[in-house]
Motif scaffolding. Structure first.
Motif, PDB file in Angstrom:
ATOM      1  N   PRO A   1      42.513  39.593  38.621  1.00 55.82           N
ATOM      2  CA  PRO A   1      43.339  40.709  39.288  1.00 55.82           C
ATOM      3  C   PRO A   1      43.996  39.643  40.461  1.00 55.82           C
ATOM      4  O   PRO A   1      44.781  40.388  41.327  1.00 55.82           O
ATOM      5  CB  PRO A   1      42.162  41.715  40.036  1.00 55.82           C
ATOM      6  N   HIS A   2      42.738  38.608  41.031  1.00 57.99           N
ATOM      7  CA  HIS A   2      43.309  38.257  42.629  1.00 57.99           C
ATOM      8  C   HIS A   2      44.911  37.570  41.910  1.00 57.99           C
ATOM      9  O   HIS A   2      45.094  37.200  42.754  1.00 57.99           O
ATOM     10  CB  HIS A   2      42.982  36.675  42.820  1.00 57.99           C
TER      11      HIS A   2
ATOM     12  N   LEU B   1      44.080  47.818  38.786  1.00 59.29           N
ATOM     13  CA  LEU B   1      43.882  46.257  38.977  1.00 59.29           C
ATOM     14  C   LEU B   1      42.994  45.826  39.089  1.00 59.29           C
ATOM     15  O   LEU B   1      42.268  44.258  38.296  1.00 59.29           O
ATOM     16  CB  LEU B   1      44.344  46.174  40.202  1.00 59.29           C
ATOM     17  N   ASN B   2      41.877  46.285  38.717  1.00 57.82           N
ATOM     18  CA  ASN B   2      39.936  46.258  38.870  1.00 57.82           C
ATOM     19  C   ASN B   2      40.151  45.919  37.296  1.00 57.82           C
ATOM     20  O   ASN B   2      38.812  45.384  37.551  1.00 57.82           O
ATOM     21  CB  ASN B   2      39.177  47.483  39.108  1.00 57.82           C
TER      22      ASN B   2
ATOM     23  N   GLU C   1      48.578  44.600  47.287  1.00 60.07           N
ATOM     24  CA  GLU C   1      48.052  44.901  48.547  1.00 60.07           C
ATOM     25  C   GLU C   1      48.992  45.115  49.910  1.00 60.07           C
ATOM     26  O   GLU C   1      49.056  46.255  50.872  1.00 60.07           O
ATOM     27  CB  GLU C   1      46.680  43.808  49.242  1.00 60.07           C
TER      28      GLU C   1
ATOM     29  N   ALA D   1      46.448  40.563  43.362  1.00 58.31           N
ATOM     30  CA  ALA D   1      45.671  41.551  43.913  1.00 58.31           C
ATOM     31  C   ALA D   1      47.228  41.388  45.270  1.00 58.31           C
ATOM     32  O   ALA D   1      47.146  42.464  46.256  1.00 58.31           O
ATOM     33  CB  ALA D   1      44.713  40.773  44.495  1.00 58.31           C
TER      34      ALA D   1
ATOM     35  N   LEU E   1      44.578  50.986  42.387  1.00 58.09           N
ATOM     36  CA  LEU E   1      43.459  49.967  42.187  1.00 58.09           C
ATOM     37  C   LEU E   1      41.939  49.718  40.871  1.00 58.09           C
ATOM     38  O   LEU E   1      41.655  49.024  40.199  1.00 58.09           O
ATOM     39  CB  LEU E   1      42.497  50.047  43.512  1.00 58.09           C
TER      40      LEU E   1
END
Length: 449
Positions: free
Chosen positions: A81-82, A75-76, A89, A85, A72
């Motif tokens: 990131p969307h 990712l952040n 996930e 994501a 993460l």
């Protein structure tokens, strides 16, 4: 593609967002890099192994939390990131489900599946890093082409099947985009996830290079190439600009950790050049490994491998008796014990085993093998030894080689010496406590400017 390059990035090279960004710079600077093979982010594979080893559910969740945190954090830092994501996930959810439903002990197949998540996560993130740099990049599941047998934990690639699958599923994609894929993992004919063993990402890259007929494999790591010896042992160690396949294979076999020992096999089969460099300092150059090199000096490097076991088998029946050695090695083979060095006298045989580099099967199978050997000969076992290998060229026929080495180490007790079997190495055993000092002393003598 006539000038196709496969680039592999190790765990430290994809450890975090900054590291991945440096790797993206390397890729974008060379249009011929069309396939990128990534390891798991640094630390993730160890945590995945922890999950498979412990029977404590809380410890498994703790390890999972560490993996989630590393993932993460990258990712952040992404601009979008969307975009990935949901994939991240989903992967984390699958891993968590394997923890929740794992039972007390994981099967070998489940262990390989769990250990595949590191590369699967890092490849999704890295492909997005390239995409956000304006590059067309696709995260490709290597299990579609990396066909292996079903020997979980150390699966054997099926070379012909890999080539056929790569030609159908992977090669057509290379013209339009860069491909980011996973090292270390594959799948058997039943689509079960397998792994090639620790360090297998280098091997994966070389296998893909062979299948796709690439001209070069780049191995990007955290060191500037291959050194004359481990820089941690002496400050005088220096980077080797070029080295032959034969020499590099000896170095990998005898303890140099920069390359996985199997990496060179596909490269040697297809004469694919291999480059080793640092993703932190790409401008610092590195080491080229090729079939033909400009210089072949007597001494190229010194390797050290700790945790060696020396087994000596002795029997008067060996004297002038055919078949004794066959019986010894047949016994070891049936118990899947791999032997490194061998020396013989009239009634005894001494051989070495790499205890530190073996899988858990080594410790499980050694005692039964020794018990069987004891039924027809005396057996002694010595541990706590280090193997020192001097790598070079024509060591078996160059005058003065033995004298130069042994005069340097006249105060050191050598337990076994193996010289003459290979023109590329001279090996001997010393006590573990003497190993680093021996390497430093030899390096000063052989590589003095």
């Amino acid at each position: 593609m006539s000038k196709l390059i496969i680039a592999k990035f190790g765990g430290t090279s994809v450890a975090d967002f900054e590291a991945m960004s440096r790797c993206a710079d390397i890729i974008l600077a060379n249009e011929h890099i069309r396939v990128v093979v990534v390891s798991a982010s640094s630390g993730v594979t160890n945590l995945l192994v922890d999950i498979t080893k412990t029977t404590e559910v809380q410890q498994r969740y703790d390890a999972y939390a560490g993996i989630e945190q590393i993932t993460l954090k990258v990712l952040n830092r992404l601009q979008q990131p969307h975009a990935v994501a949901a994939q991240i996930e989903l992967l984390l959810g699958e891993l968590k489900a394997l923890i929740e439903n794992g039972g007390a002990v994981y099967s070998s197949a489940h262990k390989d599946l769990i250990q595949s998540f590191g590369e699967r996560l890092s490849s999704v993130l890295f492909a997005q890093v390239l995409t956000e740099r304006g590059e067309a990049a696709l995260c490709f599941d290597v299990r579609r082409v990396m066909r292996t047998d079903s020997r979980f934990g150390k699966a054997e690639p099926q070379i012909d099947a890999l080539a056929d699958l790569a030609a159908v599923h992977l090669a057509p994609l290379l013209q339009e985009q860069r491909i980011v894929t996973q090292g270390f993992i594959g799948a058997d004919e039943f689509e079960q996830t397998t792994t090639l063993g620790r360090g297998g990402s280098d091997y994966s890259a070389a296998l893909l290079a062979e299948a796709l007929q690439a001209v070069t494999v780049q191995i990007w790591t955290d060191v500037v190439g291959i050194f004359t010896t481990d820089p941690r042992l002496t400050a005088e160690a220096r980077c080797i600009p070029e080295i032959s396949f034969d020499e590099a294979a000896e170095m990998a076999t005898f303890g140099a950790k920069v390359l996985h020992p199997a990496t060179l096999l596909p490269a040697m089969r297809q004469n694919i050049a291999v480059f080793v460099g640092s993703s932190r300092e790409p401008e610092a150059g590195g080491t080229w490994i090729a079939k033909e090199v400009q210089q072949r000096p007597p001494y190229r490097a010194i390797a050290l491998r700790k945790s060696q076991t020396l087994i000596t088998v002795k029997s008067p029946a060996m004297l002038h008796a055919p078949g004794f050695l066959t019986r010894v090695f047949d016994t070891l083979s049936r118990h899947q014990i791999s032997v490194d060095l061998v020396t013989t006298s009239e009634i005894s045989v001494a051989l070495t085993l790499d205890q530190g580099g073996m899988t858990s099967a080594f410790s499980n199978n050694l005692e039964p093998a020794l018990d069987e050997l004891r039924t027809f000969c005396e057996v002694s076992v010595e541990t706590g030894l280090s193997l020192v290998a001097v790598i070079g060229n024509h060591l078996h026929s160059s005058k003065g080689v033995s004298g130069e080495l042994f005069s340097t180490l006249e105060r050191i007790n050598m337990r076994l010496i193996c010289h003459g079997a290979s023109k590329h190495n001279l090996c001997f055993l010393v006590q573990d406590s003497d190993g680093p000092g021996v390497v430093k002393q030899l390096h000063q003598r052989l590589f003095a400017a």
